[in-house]
Scaffold this active site. Structure first.
Site, PDB file in Angstrom:
ATOM      1  N   LYS A   1       0.852  -1.166   0.000  1.00  0.00           N
ATOM      2  CA  LYS A   1       0.000   0.000   0.000  1.00  0.00           C
ATOM      3  C   LYS A   1       0.902   1.233   0.000  1.00  0.00           C
ATOM      4  O   LYS A   1       1.814   1.351   0.847  1.00  0.00           O
ATOM      5  CB  LYS A   1      -0.902   0.004   1.236  1.00  0.00           C
ATOM      6  CG  LYS A   1      -1.947  -1.107   1.223  1.00  0.00           C
ATOM      7  CD  LYS A   1      -2.967  -0.892   0.117  1.00  0.00           C
ATOM      8  CE  LYS A   1      -4.157  -1.821   0.233  1.00  0.00           C
ATOM      9  NZ  LYS A   1      -5.142  -1.573  -0.850  1.00  0.00           N
TER      10      LYS A   1
ATOM     11  N   ASP B   1      -0.248  -0.737  -4.763  1.00  0.00           N
ATOM     12  CA  ASP B   1      -1.578  -0.120  -4.799  1.00  0.00           C
ATOM     13  C   ASP B   1      -1.511   1.290  -4.242  1.00  0.00           C
ATOM     14  O   ASP B   1      -1.225   1.486  -3.065  1.00  0.00           O
ATOM     15  CB  ASP B   1      -2.554  -0.967  -3.958  1.00  0.00           C
ATOM     16  CG  ASP B   1      -4.002  -0.531  -4.125  1.00  0.00           C
ATOM     17  OD1 ASP B   1      -4.254   0.485  -4.814  1.00  0.00           O
ATOM     18  OD2 ASP B   1      -4.884  -1.212  -3.575  1.00  0.00           O
TER      19      ASP B   1
ATOM     20  N   GLU C   1      -1.686  -0.368  -9.145  1.00  0.00           N
ATOM     21  CA  GLU C   1      -3.145  -0.378  -8.983  1.00  0.00           C
ATOM     22  C   GLU C   1      -3.641   1.020  -8.614  1.00  0.00           C
ATOM     23  O   GLU C   1      -3.095   1.672  -7.731  1.00  0.00           O
ATOM     24  CB  GLU C   1      -3.480  -1.384  -7.876  1.00  0.00           C
ATOM     25  CG  GLU C   1      -4.955  -1.558  -7.610  1.00  0.00           C
ATOM     26  CD  GLU C   1      -5.211  -2.701  -6.619  1.00  0.00           C
ATOM     27  OE1 GLU C   1      -4.334  -3.583  -6.462  1.00  0.00           O
ATOM     28  OE2 GLU C   1      -6.280  -2.701  -6.003  1.00  0.00           O
TER      29      GLU C   1
ATOM     30  N   ASP D   1      -9.131  -0.258  -9.737  1.00  0.00           N
ATOM     31  CA  ASP D   1      -9.870  -0.813  -8.599  1.00  0.00           C
ATOM     32  C   ASP D   1     -11.042   0.109  -8.258  1.00  0.00           C
ATOM     33  O   ASP D   1     -12.158  -0.108  -8.726  1.00  0.00           O
ATOM     34  CB  ASP D   1      -8.923  -1.026  -7.403  1.00  0.00           C
ATOM     35  CG  ASP D   1      -9.644  -1.601  -6.186  1.00  0.00           C
ATOM     36  OD1 ASP D   1     -10.870  -1.834  -6.259  1.00  0.00           O
ATOM     37  OD2 ASP D   1      -9.006  -1.811  -5.136  1.00  0.00           O
TER      38      ASP D   1
ATOM     39  N   LYS E   1     -14.430  -6.414  -6.894  1.00  0.00           N
ATOM     40  CA  LYS E   1     -14.807  -6.641  -5.488  1.00  0.00           C
ATOM     41  C   LYS E   1     -16.313  -6.845  -5.449  1.00  0.00           C
ATOM     42  O   LYS E   1     -17.060  -6.070  -6.061  1.00  0.00           O
ATOM     43  CB  LYS E   1     -14.397  -5.446  -4.624  1.00  0.00           C
ATOM     44  CG  LYS E   1     -12.893  -5.353  -4.450  1.00  0.00           C
ATOM     45  CD  LYS E   1     -12.475  -4.141  -3.642  1.00  0.00           C
ATOM     46  CE  LYS E   1     -10.963  -4.121  -3.492  1.00  0.00           C
ATOM     47  NZ  LYS E   1     -10.473  -2.794  -3.055  1.00  0.00           N
TER      48      LYS E   1
END
Ligand SMILES: [Mg+2]
Length: 371
Positions: A163, A191, A218, A243, A267
């Site tokens: 992250k 990400d 991402e 995403d 998701k």
């Protein structure tokens, strides 16, 4: 088979340690568990884990939408009529994909239990031999992230998800530190969670980590900026994943037409459950895009649903269904054997719900029945 009641449990799942991403720090995960009972005596479980930054739904609003808007309309429905159930939910309320996903997952659990099949057999069967999970590392100081990566390697992890998305120079140091810590050949995915505000800021980071050989970047733009993703894709050889910018068919159509990305992160909470997710997977396959199934850091219920989908579709080549590994307490148990997670071949989701544990984490409860 008809739905005769829907019970709602507003739970907070305790995290072992805080989860830190560019737009939020979580100390626990608010989620809504649904328990759907049918006239055959079968019971199905579902889950909606809202992320207000992504779908605009909160813990409270998801509970309210399920209890007042969606839930009462589904009493008497047959869970097998999943297309009609989605049509009905979409007619009743726009968006609210997390609430819809909770119902969708419970319906699939029921379909599996009614046919004595694991959900993956309803979605395509076993397309993959095994499912591997990455180690997800929160945004911390570069050396702390590097140490966490080293520790995770010793625990058996074979890939990493970092992250980032705060200060761009610090992000470069984070990626470099982890690459140095894990060696040259371990897969690293990065990400940014919309943390970089312009495509030039993203390009600055990407150009400075080109030698780190990351698998993909991402969401390196804000969610709404699909043109920015396309611009980055054209300027770098690092594959680009969408995403937060991808929810359902509307964005899917746009990214395909614009050829804006290489990979998509599906998701269940963004698209409304397994049924709409299969539509995204099939469109991705048509367009030559690779899929991942991610999560909102969900309990073993929604994580199991995502894993069934991941196992059943060859276009889904990775998953980040690691929520259950991050909780100190859960409502069921999934069989993780790092770096793998093994799905049971029991009917439905294939998990055993611990009702005591569920009750102990419940802050609000409601039962919807026929009047
Ligand atoms: Mg993401």
């Amino acid at each position: 088979m008809k739905i005769i009641s829907i019970e709602l449990f507003a739970v907070r799942l305790p995290l072992i340690k805080p989860f830190i991403i560019s737009y939020h720090t979580y100390v626990d995960m608010p989620s809504i568990i649904v328990k759907v009972e049918t006239d055959t005596g079968l019971v199905g479980y579902g889950e909606g884990t809202p992320d207000e930054h992504v779908t605009g739904e909160t813990w409270e609003s998801t509970f309210t939408i399920l209890s007042k808007t969606i839930g009462p309309a589904l009493i008497g429905e047959n869970p097998f009529n999943i297309e009609n159930i989605h049509t009905k939910m979409n007619q009743i309320i726009f968006g609210a994909t997390t609430a819809k996903a909770a119902i969708d997952i419970a319906c699939y659990d029921l379909m599996g239990k009614a046919t004595n099949q694991p959900i993956y057999n309803l979605l395509g069967g076993r397309s993959h031999d095994s499912l591997e999970v990455p180690k997800v590392i929160s945004i911390l100081d570069p050396e702390v992230m590097a140490n966490e990566a080293k520790l995770a390697m010793s625990e058996g992890y074979k890939s990493f998800k970092l992250k980032v998305g705060t200060d761009k120079n610090l992000d470069i140091l984070r990626i470099r530190a982890v690459r140095e810590a894990v060696g040259p050949s371990v897969p690293i995915k990065v990400d940014a969670n919309q943390g970089w505000k312009t495509s030039s800021e993203s390009m600055y980071v990407l150009e400075n980590v080109i030698d780190c050989k990351i698998d993909w970047i991402e969401q390196p733009t804000v969610a709404s900026d699909i043109d920015g993703l396309k611009e980055i894709k054209q300027k770098t050889n690092i594959p680009v994943m969408i995403d937060e910018g991808l929810h359902g068919n509307k964005e899917m159509h746009e990214i395909i037409v614009k050829r804006a990305v290489d990979l998509i992160n599906i998701k269940l909470m963004k698209c409304g459950g397994l049924y709409p997710a299969t539509h995204l997977v099939h469109q991705a396959e048509l367009a030559g895009l690779t899929c991942q199934v991610g999560s909102m850091v969900e309990s073993s219920i929604a994580s199991a649903a995502g894993l069934h989908l991941s196992l059943a579709k060859k276009t889904i080549q990775s998953n980040e269904l690691v929520g259950p590994l991050m909780f100190s307490k859960d409502v069921a148990k999934l069989n993780y054997e790092i770096p793998y997670v093994h799905l049971s071949d029991k009917p439905g989701l294939g998990i055993e719900i611990d009702e005591e544990s569920l009750k102990s984490m419940t802050y609000d409860y409601l039962k919807i029945e026929a009047k």
